[in-house]
Enzyme design. Sequence first.
Site, mmCIF file in Angstrom:
data_model
loop_
_atom_site.group_PDB
_atom_site.id
_atom_site.type_symbol
_atom_site.label_atom_id
_atom_site.label_comp_id
_atom_site.label_asym_id
_atom_site.label_seq_id
_atom_site.Cartn_x
_atom_site.Cartn_y
_atom_site.Cartn_z
ATOM 1 N N ARG A 123 58.758 14.512 138.736
ATOM 2 C CA ARG A 123 57.396 14.731 139.259
ATOM 3 C C ARG A 123 57.128 16.225 139.477
ATOM 4 N NH1 ARG A 123 56.577 14.725 144.324
ATOM 5 N NH2 ARG A 123 57.838 12.933 144.926
ATOM 6 N N LYS A 165 43.169 13.686 122.712
ATOM 7 C CA LYS A 165 42.340 13.932 121.525
ATOM 8 C C LYS A 165 43.145 14.706 120.464
ATOM 9 C CE LYS A 165 38.699 12.338 123.963
ATOM 10 N NZ LYS A 165 39.177 12.188 125.321
ATOM 11 N N TYR A 221 30.937 15.910 129.050
ATOM 12 C CA TYR A 221 31.484 14.569 128.881
ATOM 13 C C TYR A 221 31.123 13.719 130.113
ATOM 14 C CZ TYR A 221 34.951 10.934 129.404
ATOM 15 O OH TYR A 221 35.550 9.737 129.663
ATOM 16 N N ASP A 254 36.620 23.446 129.361
ATOM 17 C CA ASP A 254 37.176 22.228 128.775
ATOM 18 C C ASP A 254 37.058 22.398 127.263
ATOM 19 O OD1 ASP A 254 37.634 19.761 127.656
ATOM 20 O OD2 ASP A 254 36.701 18.649 129.298
HETATM 21 C C1 LIG Z 1 35.423 16.896 126.629
HETATM 22 C C2 LIG Z 1 36.304 15.892 127.325
HETATM 23 N N1 LIG Z 1 37.014 16.278 128.397
HETATM 24 C C3 LIG Z 1 37.811 15.428 129.060
HETATM 25 C C4 LIG Z 1 37.915 14.108 128.679
HETATM 26 C C5 LIG Z 1 38.797 13.201 129.476
HETATM 27 O O1 LIG Z 1 40.013 13.021 128.815
HETATM 28 P P1 LIG Z 1 40.904 11.699 128.990
HETATM 29 O O2 LIG Z 1 40.188 10.591 128.342
HETATM 30 O O3 LIG Z 1 42.180 12.086 128.333
HETATM 31 O O4 LIG Z 1 41.042 11.473 130.445
HETATM 32 C C6 LIG Z 1 37.192 13.657 127.570
HETATM 33 C C7 LIG Z 1 37.241 12.259 127.075
HETATM 34 O O5 LIG Z 1 37.765 11.357 127.566
HETATM 35 C C8 LIG Z 1 36.358 14.568 126.888
HETATM 36 O O6 LIG Z 1 35.624 14.198 125.858
HETATM 37 N N1 LIG Z 2 35.585 3.841 129.649
HETATM 38 C C1 LIG Z 2 35.796 5.255 129.505
HETATM 39 C C2 LIG Z 2 35.107 5.775 128.307
HETATM 40 C C3 LIG Z 2 35.807 6.986 127.790
HETATM 41 S S1 LIG Z 2 34.866 7.900 126.644
HETATM 42 C C4 LIG Z 2 36.126 8.932 125.970
HETATM 43 C C5 LIG Z 2 35.647 10.153 125.418
HETATM 44 N N2 LIG Z 2 36.031 11.376 125.951
HETATM 45 C C6 LIG Z 2 34.539 10.242 124.476
HETATM 46 O O1 LIG Z 2 33.876 11.279 124.479
HETATM 47 O O2 LIG Z 2 34.332 9.309 123.669
HETATM 48 C C7 LIG Z 2 35.311 5.956 130.762
HETATM 49 O O3 LIG Z 2 34.715 5.305 131.631
HETATM 50 O O4 LIG Z 2 35.577 7.137 130.955
#
Ligand SMILES: Cc1ncc(COP(=O)(O)O)c(C=O)c1O
Ligand SMILES: N[C@@H](CCSC[C@H](N)C(=O)O)C(=O)O
Length: 406
Positions: free
Chosen positions: A66, A214, A114, A189
């Site tokens: 951890r 991703k 996002y 980000d």
């Molecule tokens: C731009 C961006 N930042 C952060 C996240 C969050 O990442 P994670 O799904 O790995 O928690 C996402 C999508 O989920 C994203 O599209």
């Molecule tokens: N159920 C999820 C959906 C995640 S969307 C993931 C992503 N980063 C995208 O842009 O498609 C939530 O509630 O976050």
Amino acid sequence: MEPEPSVPSQRSIRKNYSLATELVFIDNSDGTGVRDLYNASSIPIYQTATFKQSSASRMEDFDYTRSGNPTQNHLAKIMSASRAYVVSSGMSALDVVARLVKTGEEIIAGDDLYGGTNRLLAFLNKSFDIKTHHVDTTNSDTLLPYLHPTRTRLILLESPTNPLIKISNIPKIASIVHERCPNALIVVDNTMMSPYLQRPLEFGADIVIHSGTKYLSGHHDLMAGVIGVKDEIVAEKIHFTINATGCGLTPFESWLLLRGIKTLAVRMEKQQANAMRIAEFLEYHGFKVMYPGLRSHPQYDLHITMSRGPGAVLSFLTNNTEISERVVESTKLWSISVSFGCVNSLIRMSHASIPAAVRKERGFPEDLIRLCVGIEDVNDLIEDLYSALVTANAINVIKPNGYINK
Ligand SMILES: Cc1ncc(COP(=O)(O)O)c(C=O)c1O
Ligand SMILES: N[C@@H](CCSC[C@H](N)C(=O)O)C(=O)O
């Protein structure tokens, strides 16, 4: 409480080679963490929760996973960070960074982020009285009225944004903010670009975040978040939070992530080349396409100054929500799926995780289709998309060799 000391082997090394080389080069002699007893040519996995100590009173670099595990290292150099940390998801990375903000302090963020990030910021506001000002960061001046010399703590940017593909001038914003708000940190980000295409720490950002789910991992077989930090004091605080909250990435997922990263350059080049062809195909047929590789993108010139390419995510509009839904549902090769950065191509109406009221307030186009382009043969991808567009009545045949947006 004072931050705990970080794990020394998470230090970055001087970047000797171009990034594509660094991604696959394992240097067993550089003393930065690859200190495998047998000179393994692939980074070994340390699948252990604990590490034996030789002293009764002094802990060595690693004691408990951890707090740090050698499999989690080796990421700092590819982000031009002085330190890097891996956590259980991209959202976890955002959460860890958000914990740098105290009640009463403020965040300034883009108006197109996002949806999960929007949700986290709304939660911080409700639960901890941490206010976020959402502004259109494509115009750096929009930040000015909200900058406060002591209250402003984080500027949270995506460039390109997900899903409207808007570009912000990161160096300009960093310089304005650093001058006026000494307490503020620029957080980017960078998930949409990956460190292969853009490294915001090289032009003014203080912290960079990636959803490792991703492009970094590239195969949609794990969840991960990566945090790259420039300043050692901020890094100590980040490490403290990760250890205190227990959100560090497990050794196995860390190992999978490192394995995926080796092919980042080739995947990204192929996905981007495919995306460019698809963007041109859609634009040729009259659709409004949002992609910084197209000259029609309003920040085309700015984007090239910050990155080595437009990436592999693009959005387009059909001007009709029902038609967009039919397009998405008519594709066969493109999977209807959330997320992006995988080797497979994905399609979705990218607004589900943004509340309807917020979409309305920010003028979000309901007919927006987001494409996340993979490594398949581009002609197959175009043919499948073309067939879906025809089935959905999004394009009409107007002459033997051409089609036009309806
Ligand atoms: C731009 C961006 N930042 C952060 C996240 C969050 O990442 P994670 O799904 O790995 O928690 C996402 C999508 O989920 C994203 O599209
Ligand atoms: N159920 C999820 C959906 C995640 S969307 C993931 C992503 N980063 C995208 O842009 O498609 C939530 O509630 O976050």
